[in-house]
Design an enzyme around this catalytic site. Structure first.
Site, short mmCIF file in Angstrom:
data_model
loop_
_atom_site.label_atom_id
_atom_site.label_comp_id
_atom_site.label_asym_id
_atom_site.label_seq_id
_atom_site.Cartn_x
_atom_site.Cartn_y
_atom_site.Cartn_z
N ALA A 11 0.84 -1.21 0.00
CA ALA A 11 0.00 0.00 0.00
C ALA A 11 0.87 1.25 0.00
O ALA A 11 0.51 2.27 0.57
CB ALA A 11 -0.93 -0.02 1.22
N VAL A 14 3.18 3.16 -5.26
CA VAL A 14 2.63 2.56 -6.48
C VAL A 14 1.29 1.88 -6.17
O VAL A 14 0.30 2.06 -6.89
CB VAL A 14 3.61 1.53 -7.09
N HIS A 176 13.34 -4.31 -18.12
CA HIS A 176 12.95 -3.03 -17.50
C HIS A 176 14.16 -2.55 -16.70
O HIS A 176 14.24 -2.74 -15.50
CB HIS A 176 11.73 -3.25 -16.61
N1 APR Z 1 4.05 -7.72 2.19
C1 APR Z 1 3.28 -6.65 1.91
N2 APR Z 1 3.76 -5.41 1.77
C2 APR Z 1 5.07 -5.24 1.93
C3 APR Z 1 5.95 -6.29 2.22
C4 APR Z 1 5.40 -7.59 2.36
N3 APR Z 1 6.14 -8.65 2.63
N4 APR Z 1 7.20 -5.79 2.34
C5 APR Z 1 7.11 -4.47 2.08
N5 APR Z 1 5.83 -4.14 1.85
C6 APR Z 1 5.26 -2.83 1.57
C7 APR Z 1 5.89 -1.70 2.36
O1 APR Z 1 5.41 -1.68 3.71
C8 APR Z 1 5.45 -0.48 1.56
O2 APR Z 1 4.24 0.07 2.06
O3 APR Z 1 5.47 -2.45 0.23
C9 APR Z 1 5.22 -1.05 0.16
C10 APR Z 1 6.13 -0.45 -0.89
O4 APR Z 1 5.79 0.87 -1.03
P1 APR Z 1 6.87 2.03 -1.30
O5 APR Z 1 8.00 1.88 -0.34
O6 APR Z 1 6.11 3.31 -1.36
O7 APR Z 1 7.43 1.65 -2.74
P2 APR Z 1 6.76 1.96 -4.17
O8 APR Z 1 7.28 3.25 -4.68
O9 APR Z 1 5.30 1.75 -4.09
O10 APR Z 1 7.44 0.83 -5.06
C11 APR Z 1 7.11 -0.53 -4.87
O11 APR Z 1 7.38 -1.06 -7.17
O12 APR Z 1 8.16 0.25 -8.92
C12 APR Z 1 8.50 -0.74 -7.99
O13 APR Z 1 10.87 -0.38 -7.58
C13 APR Z 1 9.57 -0.27 -7.04
O14 APR Z 1 10.01 -2.43 -6.11
C14 APR Z 1 9.36 -1.19 -5.87
C15 APR Z 1 7.85 -1.40 -5.87
#
Ligand code: APR
Length: 311
Positions: A11, A14, A176
Site C-alpha cells: 500500500a 505505487v 525493464h
Molecule cells: N508484504 C506486503 N507489503 C510489503 C511487504 C510484504 N512482505 N514488504 C514491504 N511491503 C510494503 C511496504 O510496507 C510499503 O508500504 O510495500 C510497500 C512499498 O511501497 P513504497 O516503499 O512506497 O514503494 P513503491 O514506490 O510503491 O514501489 C514498490 O514497485 O516500482 C516498484 O521499484 C519499485 O520495487 C518497488 C515497488
C-alpha cells in the site's frame, strides 16, 4: 452492482495510486494489503472518503490479513523496496526476492484462480520468481515493464516534437532496466517512423532519456521512485484482463522461443485477457533489434542464474 475483485499487495506509493485509479475508473473493488499495520487501512479509508466527491462505485478496504484477499480476480504485487538515488533496480534483488516469495505464497493460497501482475523491481527477475513461486502456469503470471517504458518513450517524443501524445505510438521492449530495447523504427508520430522524422543523434538522445526515465524521477524525488506512471501502466494491464479485451500491450511475459529467447520473462508486445497472458504478438524485428533483445534477455538470464532460479 457487483465488481470484480483486485488485490493490491503493498500500500505504498505505487500500490495506493493503482488502487486509486482502479476506483476512479470504476474497474474493481480493491483490497490493499501491506505488512505495515494501519497503512493500508488508513489509505483505504482516505480513498473511501473521496467516494462521494468522485462518485465512483467500487469500494476499497485495507488489511494486513490475506484472508480478506480471498477469491481475487487479479492480484497486483507492488510490495518491496523502491530505489534510492544512485541505486539500480538490480540493487533491490536480495531484499525484494524475499518479499516477493512470501507475498506470492500467501496471495496464491488465498486466490488460486487469480491473474498475478508483478510490479516490484527488478521487474523481469521478480516476475520470473513470482511465477516459479506461484506454481501457476505462465498464462497467469506476468509483469508490468514495457507499458511504462513505452509510455516514457512516448512522452520523450512528444516533448521533443511537440506532437499530440494521442498521435504517438511508442514501443520499448526487453528488460525493464539499463538493457531496455527502445525501438525508434517501430515508433511513430501520425504513422511516420521516428527514424524518418528526426536525425539519428536526436533519436538516440530520446532513447537515452527513456532508458534513464526512472532514474531521472528518482534523482528528482530523492526519496522513493516513480509511482504515477507505474500505477497507470499496471492499471491498463488490469483493465485488459478484467474487460477480457485481448489488447496487445508490451508486457513482461515468459518467452519460449520467440525472438530466439527462452526461459526468461521479458517485455514484448503480447495479448492480455480474462485468463491472463494470451500469447506473444511477434513483431518483425531487424537483425540489430533482435540482437539487442537477445542481449537484454541475457542480462536478465544472468540475474536469474545468479539466484539459481532457472532450470
Ligand atoms: N508484504 C506486503 N507489503 C510489503 C511487504 C510484504 N512482505 N514488504 C514491504 N511491503 C510494503 C511496504 O510496507 C510499503 O508500504 O510495500 C510497500 C512499498 O511501497 P513504497 O516503499 O512506497 O514503494 P513503491 O514506490 O510503491 O514501489 C514498490 O514497485 O516500482 C516498484 O521499484 C519499485 O520495487 C518497488 C515497488
Amino acid at each position: 452492482m457487483t465488481h470484480p475483485k483486485v488485490t493490491v499487495v503493498g500500500a505504498g506509493q505505487v500500490g495506493a495510486t493503482a488502487a486509486e485509479l482502479l476506483l476512479l475508473h470504476n474497474l474493481a473493488d480493491v483490497v490493499m494489503i501491506d505488512v505495515a499495520e494501519g497503512l493500508p487501512q488508513g489509505k483505504a479509508l482516505d480513498l473511501m472518503h473521496m467516494r462521494s466527491v468522485e462518485g465512483f462505485g467500487p469500494c476499497v478496504r485495507g488489511t494486513n490479513d490475506y484472508a480478506e484477499t480471498a477469491g481475487s480476480d487479479v492480484v497486483v504485487v507492488t510490495a518491496g523496496l523502491p530505489r534510492r538515488p544512485g541505486m539500480t533496480r538490480d540493487d533491490l534483488l536480495a531484499s525484494n526476492s524475499a518479499i516477493v516469495r512470501s507475498v506470492i505464497a500467501s496471495a496464491v493460497a488465498a486466490s488460486p484462480d487469480a491473474v498475478f501482475i508483478c510490479v516490484t523491481n527488478p521487474l523481469d527477475v521478480m516476475t520470473y520468481l513470482a511465477w516459479k513461486e506461484s506454481g501457476l502456469c505462465a498464462e497467469k503470471v506476468f509483469g508490468m515493464g514495457g507499458v511504462l517504458d513505452s509510455a516514457r518513450f512516448a512522452y520523450a517524443i512528444a516533448e521533443k516534437t511537440g506532437a499530440d501524445i494521442a498521435d504517438i505510438s511508442a514501443l520499448a521492449m526487453g528488460a525493464h532496466g539499463d538493457a531496455m530495447c527502445v525501438l525508434p523504427r517501430l515508433s511513430t508520430v501520425k504513422g511516420r517512423p521516428l527514424t524518418e522524422l528526426l536525425p539519428l543523434g536526436e533519436v538516440e538522445a530520446l532513447v537515452q532519456r527513456t532508458v534513464l526515465g526512472g532514474a531521472e524521477v528518482v534523482g528528482l524525488l530523492k526519496a522513493g521512485s516513480a509511482f504515477y506512471a507505474p500505477a497507470a501502466s499496471v492499471v491498463s494491464m488490469v483493465r485488459a484482463v478484467l474487460e477480457d479485451s485481448g489488447q496487445t500491450l508490451p508486457g513482461c511475459v515468459l518467452l519460449q522461443g520467440e525472438y530466439g529467447v527462452s526461459d526468461v520473462f521479458l517485455s514484448v508486445p503480447a495479448r492480455f485477457g480474462r485468463s491472463g497472458f494470451l500469447g506473444v504478438t511477434e513483431l518483425a524485428l531487424d537483425d540489430a533489434e533482435t540482437r539487442a533483445l537477445q542481449d537484454s534477455a541475457a542480462t536478465v538470464a544472468a540475474s536469474l542464474d545468479a539466484l539459481g532460479l532457472r532450470g
